[in-house]
Design an enzyme around this catalytic site. Structure first.
Site, mmCIF file in Angstrom:
data_model
loop_
_atom_site.group_PDB
_atom_site.id
_atom_site.type_symbol
_atom_site.label_atom_id
_atom_site.label_comp_id
_atom_site.label_asym_id
_atom_site.label_seq_id
_atom_site.Cartn_x
_atom_site.Cartn_y
_atom_site.Cartn_z
ATOM 1 N N ASP A 140 16.917 -15.286 62.027
ATOM 2 C CA ASP A 140 17.962 -16.304 61.960
ATOM 3 C C ASP A 140 17.817 -17.075 60.655
ATOM 4 O OD1 ASP A 140 20.221 -17.601 62.962
ATOM 5 O OD2 ASP A 140 19.025 -19.234 63.788
ATOM 6 N N TYR A 142 19.615 -19.919 57.655
ATOM 7 C CA TYR A 142 19.877 -21.358 57.621
ATOM 8 C C TYR A 142 20.785 -21.586 56.422
ATOM 9 C CZ TYR A 142 18.033 -26.190 58.381
ATOM 10 O OH TYR A 142 17.842 -27.519 58.689
ATOM 11 N N HIS A 147 24.867 -27.932 56.982
ATOM 12 C CA HIS A 147 24.048 -28.022 58.194
ATOM 13 C C HIS A 147 22.619 -28.443 57.833
ATOM 14 C CE1 HIS A 147 22.349 -27.099 62.121
ATOM 15 N NE2 HIS A 147 21.474 -26.288 61.542
ATOM 16 N N ARG A 156 14.318 -36.020 58.575
ATOM 17 C CA ARG A 156 13.550 -36.580 57.463
ATOM 18 C C ARG A 156 14.497 -37.371 56.570
ATOM 19 N NH1 ARG A 156 12.683 -31.176 57.717
ATOM 20 N NH2 ARG A 156 14.276 -30.960 56.127
ATOM 21 N N GLU A 212 24.649 -23.495 68.598
ATOM 22 C CA GLU A 212 24.838 -23.374 67.151
ATOM 23 C C GLU A 212 25.884 -22.295 66.902
ATOM 24 O OE1 GLU A 212 21.023 -22.823 65.215
ATOM 25 O OE2 GLU A 212 20.683 -25.003 65.193
ATOM 26 N N GLU A 214 27.325 -19.582 64.943
ATOM 27 C CA GLU A 214 26.814 -18.696 63.894
ATOM 28 C C GLU A 214 27.579 -17.381 63.908
ATOM 29 O OE1 GLU A 214 22.619 -18.319 63.368
ATOM 30 O OE2 GLU A 214 22.176 -20.262 64.300
ATOM 31 N N ASP A 246 23.233 -19.587 68.836
ATOM 32 C CA ASP A 246 21.789 -19.791 68.814
ATOM 33 C C ASP A 246 21.483 -21.069 69.618
ATOM 34 O OD1 ASP A 246 19.103 -19.877 68.147
ATOM 35 O OD2 ASP A 246 19.450 -20.736 66.165
ATOM 36 N N ARG A 250 16.822 -29.336 71.347
ATOM 37 C CA ARG A 250 16.471 -30.176 70.193
ATOM 38 C C ARG A 250 15.223 -31.022 70.419
ATOM 39 N NH1 ARG A 250 19.089 -27.311 66.490
ATOM 40 N NH2 ARG A 250 21.347 -27.287 66.830
ATOM 41 N N GLN A 253 12.377 -28.770 69.925
ATOM 42 C CA GLN A 253 12.330 -28.412 68.509
ATOM 43 C C GLN A 253 11.683 -29.523 67.674
ATOM 44 O OE1 GLN A 253 16.246 -27.518 66.980
ATOM 45 N NE2 GLN A 253 15.508 -26.941 64.952
ATOM 46 N N TYR A 257 8.392 -28.135 65.669
ATOM 47 C CA TYR A 257 8.846 -27.347 64.520
ATOM 48 C C TYR A 257 7.934 -27.403 63.295
ATOM 49 C CZ TYR A 257 10.783 -30.964 61.392
ATOM 50 O OH TYR A 257 10.939 -31.999 60.524
ATOM 51 N N LYS A 266 14.157 -22.226 70.588
ATOM 52 C CA LYS A 266 15.276 -21.325 70.304
ATOM 53 C C LYS A 266 15.117 -19.926 70.884
ATOM 54 C CE LYS A 266 16.770 -23.587 66.055
ATOM 55 N NZ LYS A 266 18.238 -23.473 66.102
ATOM 56 N N THR A 270 19.827 -16.221 73.167
ATOM 57 C CA THR A 270 20.796 -16.153 72.074
ATOM 58 C C THR A 270 21.955 -15.291 72.567
ATOM 59 O OG1 THR A 270 18.990 -16.227 70.458
ATOM 60 C CG2 THR A 270 21.136 -15.498 69.657
ATOM 61 N N THR A 373 23.684 -22.022 61.429
ATOM 62 C CA THR A 373 24.825 -22.813 61.882
ATOM 63 C C THR A 373 25.836 -22.998 60.761
ATOM 64 O OG1 THR A 373 23.296 -24.010 63.280
ATOM 65 C CG2 THR A 373 25.472 -24.995 62.970
ATOM 66 N N GLU A 387 24.928 -32.301 65.312
ATOM 67 C CA GLU A 387 25.597 -32.911 64.161
ATOM 68 C C GLU A 387 26.847 -33.680 64.580
ATOM 69 O OE1 GLU A 387 25.625 -29.860 60.678
ATOM 70 O OE2 GLU A 387 25.150 -28.794 62.523
#
Ligand code: MN
Length: 446
Positions: A140, A142, A147, A156, A212, A214, A246, A250, A253, A257, A266, A270, A373, A387
């Protein structure tokens, strides 16, 4: 220049009536591949079919009855297998031969041939779709800058986009055992969550379940280990695309992560749409990748070519819809949550193939890539609930008065995708849907 032939002609017509219905996702110019079984039959009856209107052409049956035939001797067995993998292992010329044979059967003027083909048409309502491929490895990516920036801002705030993003198509190795076909229920996963920094983590059903939006890439022919696939050769290894959800937890995650990326957040499920739309069918919709700002670095040479600059992307529109359990009870239609443009991604599928193999990693027929995503710059083009509701801080207001921060039990998420352009026949990817079920052995969440 696009490589168009008679199968792309917008004036081409099929004698299958529903293939001529305005707005059908599966006109004669599409001809996507899938795997189906007749209702009530065992898994062993899975066979390859091609979608036309609201029917499926049973390719296995056509070959068995010698209604269809191929020049190439390796094609018959590949098309009579219970998954697409053997066909994927062949090459572009083989894939084109199957497309042209099916096109011939579905457009013929010959009344006798029509009646023979008709015996192998099944109404979609009478079949159950299965996974089109036996998925090999699943990666997968990114690839949406928007996104990555949105999620980065939440995770962050001081350092949203990591410095490698504009150089490396970022990805992680996902899990293929939990890939399911559209329509398969999605069980709410449990896992470690640390809701309070002052307290130890606990195991609980996720309270932050998300989707997500995708696009999936189904890989064709592989490469030998130790060899790389050049950007301009990538398309020889790319069979087709489908919709991919996907599903993501959260809260799991956020806790797990770092430092190695997504894991249990995840890999529980799927979802894939059942029809694989081939790159042959997408040919009229190839386009230049979205322009990068002048201030961004140019991709390194192995991720750049003149042909790719012109036609490396796909002009594909995407949409997410939601139907909550209450909406279903009230007889309300699903409501649109967002729309996306696939061509907006920062990296294309061809760049992902070139990058994935630059170290000599071998891809195999039936491997699957997720695009990441698909989010655009506007609020209405955000491809995840994380989001859209900004980590739960801006709940979505639904037309029936309900609110959503994350997905609740009974919610059904529906992905759609289609290509359209002036002077071209519109083709669709179909739908990818999944309904959330309560965590196993746990009361449904309120
Ligand atoms: Mn993803």
């Amino acid at each position: 220049m696009p490589h168009l032939d008679a199968t792309h002609d917008p004036a081409a017509t099929t004698w299958v009536e529903s293939g001529q219905t305005p707005g059908t996702e599966f006109p004669i110019q599409n001809l996507p591949f899938g795997v189906f079984s007749l209702h009530g039959h065992a898994v062993a009856d899975d066979r390859i079919g091609v979608a036309i209107g609201d029917h499926v052409l049973d390719l296995y049956g056509c070959l068995e009855a010698q209604v269809a035939g191929f020049e190439r001797s390796d094609l018959q067995a590949a098309c009579q297998a219970p998954r697409l993998n053997a066909l994927l292992a062949l090459d572009r010329a083989a894939w084109r031969e199957v497309r042209h044979e099916v096109f011939h059967l579905l457009t013929t003027d010959d009344a006798h041939l029509r009646s023979r083909v008709r015996r192998h048409l099944r109404a979609m309502d009478d079949v159950a779709m299965a996974l089109p491929i036996a998925p090999g490895d699943y990666t997968d990516f990114y690839a949406s800058l928007h996104h990555a920036t949105n999620v980065g801002q939440m995770m962050r705030p001081d350092n949203p986009l990591l410095p490698n993003y504009k150089w490396v198509p970022i990805g992680y190795h996902g899990r293929s055992s939990s890939i399911v076909v559209s329509g398969t229920p999605v069980c709410r996963p449990s896992g470690q969550v640390r809701a309070d920094d002052a307290a130890p983590p606990s195991v609980q059903p996720t309270r932050r379940l998300d989707y997500e939006l995708e696009v999936g890439l189904v890989l064709g022919r592989g490469n030998a280990q130790g060899t790389a696939i050049a950007l301009d050769d990538a398309e020889a290894h790319m069979f087709g695309v489908c919709l991919l959800n996907d599903w993501s937890a959260r809260d799991l995650q956020a806790w797990e992560y770092q430092p190695l990326g997504p894991f249990l957040a995840k890999n529980f499920c799927t979802s894939l749409s059942p029809w694989v739309v081939t790159f042959e069918a997408l040919e009229p919709f190839r386009c230049a990748p979205a322009a990068r700002p002048d201030t961004d670095p140019a991709p390194l040479p192995y991720l750049r070519s003149r042909v790719h600059d012109v036609r490396g992307a796909i002009d594909l529109r995407l949409e997410v819809l939601l139907q909550t359990g209450r909406m279903r009870d009230e007889g309300r239609d699903p409501v649109g949550l967002s729309q996306g443009e696939f061509r907006q991604l920062y990296w294309t599928f061809a760049q992902m193939v070139a990058h994935h193999t630059v170290n000599g990693c071998n891809l195999r027929p039936g491997d699957l890539f997720g695009s990441g995503t698909v989010s655009g710059p506007s609020a209405g083009s955000r491809g995840s609930l994380l989001e859209l509701a900004w980590r739960g801080t801006q709940p979505l207001q639904l037309p029936n008065g309900e609110q959503r921060r994350f997905l609740e039990d009974g919610d059904e998420v529906i992905l759609r995708g289609w290509c359209e352009a002036p002077g071209r026949a519109r083709i669709g990817l179909g739908t990818c849907r999944g309904r959330i079920e309560a965590a196993a052995g746990v009361e449904p969440l309120a």
